[in-house]
Design a protein around this motif. Structure first.
Motif, PDB file in Angstrom:
ATOM      1  N   GLN A  60       0.839  -1.204   0.000  1.00 16.04           N
ATOM      2  CA  GLN A  60       0.000   0.000   0.000  1.00 16.04           C
ATOM      3  C   GLN A  60       0.871   1.251   0.000  1.00 16.04           C
ATOM      4  O   GLN A  60       1.840   1.355   0.745  1.00 16.04           O
ATOM      5  CB  GLN A  60      -0.925   0.004   1.215  1.00 16.04           C
ATOM      6  CG  GLN A  60      -1.847  -1.201   1.272  1.00 16.04           C
ATOM      7  CD  GLN A  60      -2.672  -1.358   0.010  1.00 16.04           C
ATOM      8  OE1 GLN A  60      -3.351  -0.417  -0.417  1.00 16.04           O
ATOM      9  NE2 GLN A  60      -2.621  -2.530  -0.594  1.00 16.04           N
ATOM     10  N   TYR A  61       0.489   2.193  -0.829  1.00 11.15           N
ATOM     11  CA  TYR A  61       1.192   3.460  -0.964  1.00 11.15           C
ATOM     12  C   TYR A  61       1.294   4.164   0.393  1.00 11.15           C
ATOM     13  O   TYR A  61       0.313   4.230   1.136  1.00 11.15           O
ATOM     14  CB  TYR A  61       0.446   4.343  -1.966  1.00 11.15           C
ATOM     15  CG  TYR A  61       0.990   5.727  -2.102  1.00 11.15           C
ATOM     16  CD1 TYR A  61       2.252   5.944  -2.634  1.00 11.15           C
ATOM     17  CD2 TYR A  61       0.252   6.826  -1.699  1.00 11.15           C
ATOM     18  CE1 TYR A  61       2.761   7.232  -2.765  1.00 11.15           C
ATOM     19  CE2 TYR A  61       0.734   8.110  -1.827  1.00 11.15           C
ATOM     20  CZ  TYR A  61       1.996   8.315  -2.365  1.00 11.15           C
ATOM     21  OH  TYR A  61       2.494   9.584  -2.487  1.00 11.15           O
ATOM     22  N   LEU A  62       2.480   4.673   0.676  1.00 10.40           N
ATOM     23  CA  LEU A  62       2.719   5.443   1.899  1.00 10.40           C
ATOM     24  C   LEU A  62       2.967   6.892   1.492  1.00 10.40           C
ATOM     25  O   LEU A  62       4.032   7.228   0.972  1.00 10.40           O
ATOM     26  CB  LEU A  62       3.928   4.884   2.658  1.00 10.40           C
ATOM     27  CG  LEU A  62       4.295   5.570   3.965  1.00 10.40           C
ATOM     28  CD1 LEU A  62       3.166   5.456   4.984  1.00 10.40           C
ATOM     29  CD2 LEU A  62       5.583   4.981   4.525  1.00 10.40           C
ATOM     30  N   PRO A  63       1.970   7.763   1.676  1.00 10.27           N
ATOM     31  CA  PRO A  63       2.152   9.171   1.285  1.00 10.27           C
ATOM     32  C   PRO A  63       3.356   9.790   1.999  1.00 10.27           C
ATOM     33  O   PRO A  63       3.644   9.448   3.154  1.00 10.27           O
ATOM     34  CB  PRO A  63       0.842   9.834   1.731  1.00 10.27           C
ATOM     35  CG  PRO A  63      -0.150   8.719   1.781  1.00 10.27           C
ATOM     36  CD  PRO A  63       0.633   7.512   2.222  1.00 10.27           C
ATOM     37  N   PRO A  64       4.039  10.703   1.327  1.00 12.58           N
ATOM     38  CA  PRO A  64       5.269  11.287   1.878  1.00 12.58           C
ATOM     39  C   PRO A  64       5.119  11.911   3.266  1.00 12.58           C
ATOM     40  O   PRO A  64       6.054  11.884   4.057  1.00 12.58           O
ATOM     41  CB  PRO A  64       5.652  12.360   0.853  1.00 12.58           C
ATOM     42  CG  PRO A  64       4.951  11.970  -0.393  1.00 12.58           C
ATOM     43  CD  PRO A  64       3.718  11.219   0.010  1.00 12.58           C
ATOM     44  N   ASP A  65       3.952  12.460   3.570  1.00  9.92           N
ATOM     45  CA  ASP A  65       3.764  13.138   4.850  1.00  9.92           C
ATOM     46  C   ASP A  65       3.088  12.269   5.902  1.00  9.92           C
ATOM     47  O   ASP A  65       2.771  12.752   6.991  1.00  9.92           O
ATOM     48  CB  ASP A  65       2.957  14.425   4.650  1.00  9.92           C
ATOM     49  CG  ASP A  65       3.690  15.417   3.760  1.00  9.92           C
ATOM     50  OD1 ASP A  65       4.941  15.440   3.795  1.00  9.92           O
ATOM     51  OD2 ASP A  65       3.016  16.158   3.022  1.00  9.92           O
TER      52      ASP A  65
END
Length: 169
Positions: A60-65
């Motif tokens: 699952q994508y981990l957003p930068p923030d």
């Protein structure tokens, strides 16, 4: 027997790995030519690990923030323990699952976790540049684990849900 199960029964292991983009695994050629014939314990084991991978930062994508690097690393590393427990629980009846899970752990997951475990112990996650490097390498690892997750869904005989959600990447 379902049509999807019939397809798996007539497939060679090499073909199964190629189907899911896992042909780069270093596996004995003779082994690869064997028939891929998952049984009920393989399907049950594949389902259990499929759910683990599908609901973690492994796929699952981990957003930068969002999130933090240490927790993400711990989640990836936990796949070793989860896989071992699944293998023990289902025993020797899940041989096809084991023949896929073990090379993925040793050849795809271990290099990532070994590198980042030692770096995290040395304080890498206190450095913003190292955190970006970790996230970039995680983003490179995720498609390989998504392919693995899709292969597990196929082995389990369930609909693949890896692309269920839309992500901002």
């Amino acid at each position: 027997m379902l049509q999807s199960e019939l397809g798996l029964l007539s497939m060679k292991r090499r073909d199964f790995l190629e189907k899911w983009g896992l042909s780069s695994l270093k596996i004995n050629l003779g082994f690869l030519e064997g028939d891929f014939a998952p049984r009920d314990p393989d399907r049950a084991a594949a389902w259990e690990l499929y759910i683990e991978l599908l609901t973690r930062v492994t796929t699952q994508y981990l957003p930068p923030d969002d999130g933090d690097e240490k927790t993400a690393l711990d989640s990836v590393y936990a796949i070793f323990k989860e896989t071992r427990e699944i293998l023990r629980r289902h025993g020797s009846g899940c041989g096809e699952f084991a023949k896929l899970a073990i090379p993925v752990l040793n050849q795809i997951v271990r290099p990532f976790t070994a590198k980042w475990h030692s770096l995290s112990l040395a304080g890498a996650f206190k450095d913003a540049a190292r955190c970006r490097e970790f996230r970039n390498e995680l983003a490179t690892l995720q498609p390989r684990l998504q392919s693995y997750t899709k292969a597990l869904a196929d082995m389990a005989g369930v609909e693949d849900l890896t692309a269920l959600e839309i992500t901002d990447t």
